[in-house]
Design an enzyme around this catalytic site. Structure first.
Site, short mmCIF file in Angstrom:
data_model
loop_
_atom_site.label_atom_id
_atom_site.label_comp_id
_atom_site.label_asym_id
_atom_site.label_seq_id
_atom_site.Cartn_x
_atom_site.Cartn_y
_atom_site.Cartn_z
N PRO A 10 -16.54 -6.26 -26.54
CG PRO A 10 -17.48 -5.15 -24.73
CD PRO A 10 -16.82 -4.93 -26.04
CG ASN A 11 -20.40 -10.21 -24.79
OD1 ASN A 11 -20.04 -11.00 -23.93
ND2 ASN A 11 -21.04 -9.09 -24.51
NE ARG A 18 -22.97 -11.76 -28.59
CZ ARG A 18 -22.72 -10.50 -28.87
NH1 ARG A 18 -21.69 -10.18 -29.62
NH2 ARG A 18 -23.48 -9.56 -28.38
CE1 TYR A 23 -24.33 -9.56 -33.30
CE2 TYR A 23 -24.99 -11.13 -31.61
CZ TYR A 23 -24.93 -9.84 -32.07
OH TYR A 23 -25.43 -8.82 -31.33
CG ASN A 75 -18.36 -5.16 -34.03
OD1 ASN A 75 -19.01 -4.44 -33.26
ND2 ASN A 75 -18.87 -6.25 -34.57
CB ALA A 78 -22.69 -3.89 -25.86
CG HIS A 81 -25.16 0.33 -28.61
ND1 HIS A 81 -25.35 0.78 -29.91
CD2 HIS A 81 -25.09 -1.03 -28.71
CE1 HIS A 81 -25.41 -0.26 -30.73
NE2 HIS A 81 -25.24 -1.35 -30.02
CG ASP A 88 -13.76 11.36 -25.22
OD1 ASP A 88 -14.40 11.86 -26.18
OD2 ASP A 88 -14.04 11.60 -24.03
CD GLU A 99 -19.98 2.55 -35.22
OE1 GLU A 99 -20.01 3.72 -35.67
OE2 GLU A 99 -20.73 2.15 -34.32
CG HIS A 101 -22.35 -2.19 -35.36
ND1 HIS A 101 -22.11 -2.46 -34.03
CD2 HIS A 101 -22.07 -0.88 -35.55
CE1 HIS A 101 -21.72 -1.34 -33.43
NE2 HIS A 101 -21.69 -0.36 -34.33
CB SER A 103 -26.75 -7.59 -36.22
OG SER A 103 -26.42 -6.65 -35.21
NE ARG A 108 -29.85 -7.12 -32.83
CZ ARG A 108 -28.77 -7.58 -32.19
NH1 ARG A 108 -27.56 -7.32 -32.66
NH2 ARG A 108 -28.91 -8.29 -31.09
NE ARG A 112 -29.23 -5.06 -29.69
CZ ARG A 112 -28.42 -5.66 -28.81
NH1 ARG A 112 -27.14 -5.36 -28.79
NH2 ARG A 112 -28.90 -6.54 -27.97
C1 DQA Z 1 -22.86 -5.74 -32.68
C2 DQA Z 1 -24.20 -5.05 -32.38
C3 DQA Z 1 -24.27 -4.59 -30.93
O1 DQA Z 1 -25.51 -3.97 -30.68
C4 DQA Z 1 -24.10 -5.77 -29.99
O2 DQA Z 1 -24.09 -5.32 -28.64
C5 DQA Z 1 -22.91 -6.59 -30.31
C6 DQA Z 1 -22.58 -6.88 -31.71
C7 DQA Z 1 -22.82 -6.32 -34.11
O3 DQA Z 1 -21.72 -6.60 -34.58
O4 DQA Z 1 -23.87 -6.51 -34.75
O5 DQA Z 1 -22.24 -7.11 -29.42
O6 DQA Z 1 -21.82 -4.78 -32.59
#
Ligand code: DQA
Length: 146
Positions: A10-11, A18, A23, A75, A78, A81, A88, A99, A101, A103, A108, A112
């Site tokens: 998401p996002n 964003r 980011y 990635n 959110a 978390h 699963d 995995e 991320h 950031s 943070r 997170r």
């Molecule tokens: C993220 C870190 C997450 O905590 C956050 O909700 C994101 C981006 C990152 O790539 O740093 O949406 O996954």
């Protein structure tokens, strides 16, 4: 030739716009194009998938079971978390995953600091900006050739 899958949660469709101070200014399209090229340089293919919906991510991961994938780079954003369903689904495919991320989630907010994927991932890359995707794919390719 091996096949890899890049999944963004998401996002992350908003990458580049964003919170650029966290980011960066690179778009998701640019990240995907560069990783497809990186895979191709090694003679591999990379499929890319992004969704804001948990169920669509779960369904894409389930589909991966039938695709003989060599590895997944994810990635989870959110959902990392909060989503036991994503964990699963990844465990059910049996495909090794890395995995990432963008950031440094450990620098943070405390909510997170934990993810439901990290302990079952082949590896975790955090805090290197969008370059983390390249590092993750590089590691996935290397792992697949061992
Ligand atoms: C993220 C870190 C997450 O905590 C956050 O909700 C994101 C981006 C990152 O790539 O740093 O949406 O996954």
């Amino acid at each position: 030739m091996a096949r890899f899958l890049l999944i963004n949660g998401p996002n992350l469709n908003l990458l580049g716009k964003r919170e650029p101070e966290i980011y960066g200014s690179t778009t998701l399209g640019e990240v995907e194009a560069s990783l497809i090229e990186q895979a191709a340089r090694h003679g591999h293919t990379l499929d890319c998938f992004q969704s804001n919906a948990e169920y669509e991510l779960v369904e894409r991961i389930q589909q991966a079971s039938e695709e003989r994938l060599a590895g997944i780079v994810i990635n989870p954003a959110a959902l990392g978390h909060s989503s036991i369903a994503l964990r699963d689904a990844l465990l059910a495919t049996g495909v090794p995953f890395i995995e990432i991320h963008i950031s440094n989630i450990f620098a943070r907010e405390t909510f997170r600091h934990h993810t439901y994927l990290s302990d079952v991932a082949s590896g975790v890359i955090v805090g290197f900006g969008v370059r983390g995707y390249e590092l993750a794919l590089s590691a996935a390719i290397e792992n697949a050739s061992q």
